[in-house]
Design a protein around this motif. Structure first.
Motif, PDB file in Angstrom:
ATOM      1  N   ASN A 105       1.293   9.223  -6.153  1.00 24.30           N
ATOM      2  CA  ASN A 105       1.402  10.582  -5.623  1.00 24.30           C
ATOM      3  C   ASN A 105       2.089  11.493  -6.644  1.00 24.30           C
ATOM      4  O   ASN A 105       3.158  12.036  -6.408  1.00 24.30           O
ATOM      5  CB  ASN A 105       2.156  10.577  -4.294  1.00 24.30           C
ATOM      6  CG  ASN A 105       2.100  11.913  -3.605  1.00 24.30           C
ATOM      7  OD1 ASN A 105       1.181  12.694  -3.828  1.00 24.30           O
ATOM      8  ND2 ASN A 105       3.091  12.182  -2.774  1.00 24.30           N
ATOM      9  N   LEU A 121       0.897   4.232  -2.785  1.00 28.88           N
ATOM     10  CA  LEU A 121       0.771   5.662  -2.507  1.00 28.88           C
ATOM     11  C   LEU A 121       1.934   6.449  -3.111  1.00 28.88           C
ATOM     12  O   LEU A 121       1.732   7.525  -3.668  1.00 28.88           O
ATOM     13  CB  LEU A 121       0.673   5.910  -0.999  1.00 28.88           C
ATOM     14  CG  LEU A 121      -0.606   5.413  -0.334  1.00 28.88           C
ATOM     15  CD1 LEU A 121      -0.534   5.646   1.174  1.00 28.88           C
ATOM     16  CD2 LEU A 121      -1.835   6.080  -0.930  1.00 28.88           C
ATOM     17  N   TYR A 167       0.835  -1.200   0.000  1.00 33.13           N
ATOM     18  CA  TYR A 167       0.000   0.000   0.000  1.00 33.13           C
ATOM     19  C   TYR A 167       0.872   1.254   0.000  1.00 33.13           C
ATOM     20  O   TYR A 167       0.583   2.225  -0.703  1.00 33.13           O
ATOM     21  CB  TYR A 167      -0.944  -0.011   1.199  1.00 33.13           C
ATOM     22  CG  TYR A 167      -1.990   1.067   1.137  1.00 33.13           C
ATOM     23  CD1 TYR A 167      -2.950   1.086   0.125  1.00 33.13           C
ATOM     24  CD2 TYR A 167      -2.033   2.083   2.082  1.00 33.13           C
ATOM     25  CE1 TYR A 167      -3.912   2.076   0.058  1.00 33.13           C
ATOM     26  CE2 TYR A 167      -2.993   3.065   2.027  1.00 33.13           C
ATOM     27  CZ  TYR A 167      -3.933   3.069   1.020  1.00 33.13           C
ATOM     28  OH  TYR A 167      -4.871   4.049   0.966  1.00 33.13           O
ATOM     29  N   ASP A 168       1.958   1.226   0.758  1.00 32.53           N
ATOM     30  CA  ASP A 168       2.888   2.352   0.787  1.00 32.53           C
ATOM     31  C   ASP A 168       3.494   2.577  -0.604  1.00 32.53           C
ATOM     32  O   ASP A 168       3.613   3.717  -1.073  1.00 32.53           O
ATOM     33  CB  ASP A 168       3.986   2.101   1.819  1.00 32.53           C
ATOM     34  CG  ASP A 168       4.845   3.313   2.062  1.00 32.53           C
ATOM     35  OD1 ASP A 168       4.280   4.419   2.213  1.00 32.53           O
ATOM     36  OD2 ASP A 168       6.091   3.164   2.118  1.00 32.53           O
TER      37      ASP A 168
END
Length: 90
Positions: free
Chosen positions: A41, A37, A33-34
């Motif tokens: 981003n 992101l 998930y990191d």
């Protein structure tokens, strides 16, 4: 639980002693998930350009598939085939 963000939910689950068998999968989910992101981003135009590249798009879809597999593994490990687990999956 419903007031927590998805990441906070996973972090809460990760420290529950009775869910030790799911810890590695939950940690993997948090890492994935990191990464998601970090990848998304970007300015919308830049993200669109990345998706227009066939190789990059393939990598993103592969990562999404792996994330789905990890989430299913986590639900299966935590749910232990209970009736609630069945309701979540079906």
């Amino acid at each position: 639980m419903t007031k927590l963000t998805p990441t906070e939910r996973l972090e809460w689950l990760r420290v529950q002693p009775y869910l030790g068998d799911a810890k590695a999968t939950i940690e993997k989910l948090l890492e994935q998930y990191d990464r998601f992101l970090d990848t998304t981003n970007l300015k919308e135009e830049d993200l669109i350009q990345k998706f227009l590249d066939k190789n990059t798009r393939h990598q993103y879809f592969e990562a999404a598939h792996e994330f789905g597999d990890s989430m299913f593994r986590a639900l299966t490990t935590i749910g232990k085939d209970s009736a609630f687990h069945r309701l979540l999956v079906v």
